[in-house]
Design an enzyme around this catalytic site. Sequence first.
Site, PDB file in Angstrom:
ATOM      1  N   LYS A 127      42.843  53.986  94.493  1.00 36.10           N
ATOM      2  CA  LYS A 127      42.403  52.577  94.091  1.00 36.10           C
ATOM      3  C   LYS A 127      41.370  52.122  94.394  1.00 36.10           C
ATOM      4  CE  LYS A 127      43.051  49.429  97.460  1.00 36.10           C
ATOM      5  NZ  LYS A 127      42.680  48.610  97.369  1.00 36.10           N
ATOM      6  N   ASN A 128      40.135  51.898  95.427  1.00 34.47           N
ATOM      7  CA  ASN A 128      38.613  51.165  95.410  1.00 34.47           C
ATOM      8  C   ASN A 128      37.993  51.698  94.238  1.00 34.47           C
ATOM      9  OD1 ASN A 128      40.088  49.795  97.118  1.00 34.47           O
ATOM     10  ND2 ASN A 128      39.717  49.910  98.726  1.00 34.47           N
ATOM     11  N   CYS A 135      41.362  35.568 102.455  1.00 34.65           N
ATOM     12  CA  CYS A 135      42.612  36.060 102.776  1.00 34.65           C
ATOM     13  C   CYS A 135      42.624  36.466 104.337  1.00 34.65           C
ATOM     14  CB  CYS A 135      42.327  37.334 101.559  1.00 34.65           C
ATOM     15  SG  CYS A 135      41.154  39.050 102.670  1.00 34.65           S
ATOM     16  N   ARG A 151      35.863  36.095 104.176  1.00 37.06           N
ATOM     17  CA  ARG A 151      35.609  37.415 102.086  1.00 37.06           C
ATOM     18  C   ARG A 151      34.379  36.237 101.044  1.00 37.06           C
ATOM     19  NH1 ARG A 151      39.276  41.505 100.971  1.00 37.06           N
ATOM     20  NH2 ARG A 151      38.017  42.702 100.611  1.00 37.06           N
ATOM     21  N   ASP A 191      38.857  50.170 107.313  1.00 36.34           N
ATOM     22  CA  ASP A 191      40.364  50.372 106.185  1.00 36.34           C
ATOM     23  C   ASP A 191      41.237  51.235 106.917  1.00 36.34           C
ATOM     24  OD1 ASP A 191      39.937  48.364 104.663  1.00 36.34           O
ATOM     25  OD2 ASP A 191      39.465  50.123 102.434  1.00 36.34           O
ATOM     26  N   ARG A 198      49.826  47.047  97.275  1.00 34.60           N
ATOM     27  CA  ARG A 198      48.680  47.137  96.104  1.00 34.60           C
ATOM     28  C   ARG A 198      47.721  48.736  96.483  1.00 34.60           C
ATOM     29  NH1 ARG A 198      45.879  42.093  98.006  1.00 34.60           N
ATOM     30  NH2 ARG A 198      44.336  42.931  96.501  1.00 34.60           N
TER      31      ARG A 198
END
Length: 475
Positions: free
Chosen positions: A49-50, A144, A149, A336, A428
């Site tokens: 995804k990233n 968030c 951030r 992560d 997500r």
Amino acid sequence: MFLCSLCLFVAKWFLCLFVACLTLSGIVDKFRVTGGRELHGRVAISGAKNSALPCMAAALLTPETVTLHNIPYVRDIITQRRLLEDIGATVLTPELRTHKISAAHVELFEAPYELVKTMRASVLALGPLLARFGKAKVSLPGGCAIGTRPIDLHLAGFESFGAEVKLEAGNVVARAPSDGRLRAADIHFNKVTVTGTENLMMAATLARGTTTLSNAACEPEIVDLADLLNKMGARVNGAGTETIQIEGVESLGGAEHTIIPDRIETGTFIVAAALTCGELEIKDCRPDHLTAIIEQLRSVGVVIREVNPTTLEVSCPDGLKAGHVTTAPYPKFPTDMQAQYMVLMTQAQGRSEIVETVFENRFMHASELQRMGAQIHIDGRSAIVDGPSPLNGARVIASDLRASASLVLAGLIAKDETLIDRVYHIDRGYEKIEAKLRAVGADIERVIAPVTATQSSEFNLQVASLQESKLKLEL
Ligand code: EPU
């Protein structure tokens, strides 16, 4: 006969669409996990995804078509696609995981608040829009669940390129110098930032002159983006090291590119195999992108065998022992994977310390794990985990993408049933995690509401079998 098969095929696709809509709309928003099953079998890893998010944004740099393969089917990708389409680009998906993006006609140069608030990576539109069209407006993302951030480093970088950057009514409004073209610059990041590096790298491809980014992020996703940019005609050197040089060119063209496998999904499945004392073959991955993760997990007793450059075999025959870890930018242990590692350490013999250095507030999962019986003590940026402690099923709430993954992992080994709320977070970034886990033996299903005895069973069965058929269709 042919007509029958055709009808079946169409009906299945409608059902799939229905399930996808439910899944991605957030209506179906809980996981019910019954712990205690060992995981055995084979899991295929999806695209990262990233990496897909910045590569999709990079398509804004050219009027020609950019074709991306191995795009994961996750909610953030759908958001990014919507952003591109809102701007005026067309996105075709000839196959589920292939996107053909054409930004030949761009009418709007902005990412609105509605999209940015649901996905911070929308700020990745800033660099390409500013570089190609000389103007961009993107809503300033707020804080968030994992911290404040800021994007100050992105903005300071655009100013170094000669852009005028203003904050107007909650939006970042950026304009290139009067000739419409950014000027190259030497930019030193005082903190390593992944999307900051990506944003400035994309902007620099069309700037006048040669840009140097120092103390740049080195993640494999940066290298993947640089590979795509170079295929488009950019001149990017040094991606994957702390110093990246970008020689600006007049224009970029179309390209075809395959997104790298998701290293965090890979790490999550390694932990799942170890926690459940199972044995998984993890295919379509890139072990060379997981060096620190594999090293750390081996050091606490996980047996990880590299079968070939894209396949791992994982087991944990002799139990787990405690091990300290500190998160840090690549190539060190990633933030992560911190939440998933924390669950692992609840089952390890002894005391582990986990230090989170990347984000200020990324221990939200700890309190939910405590409610399941984990012995965790948080002290600032440090978490002390005492193990092994048996976990008990409970109703828990996911607070961010990786926190949700950790709760799913905890559910896999907890006694009785765990009901995880707000799984839209996991949608997500993890492609069909429940289908992948179920295929290797986990007892997990997606449910629609707080579970009472009869209320959910029929609907759940329906959803489960629909998803199963969707999975079979795609295999
Ligand atoms: N930071 C600043 N100023 C900036 C930018 C960042 O102070 O202008 C700080 C952040 O507040 C944070 C640190 O620098 O403390 C690192 O943030 P970074 O910019 O690297 O994070 P990001 O680019 O917003 C990406 C991933 C995250 C991942 C981090 C760290 C994407 C789309 N997101 O975020 O992924 O945690 O890098 O590796 O690439 C996830 O997938 O679950 C996820 C959150």
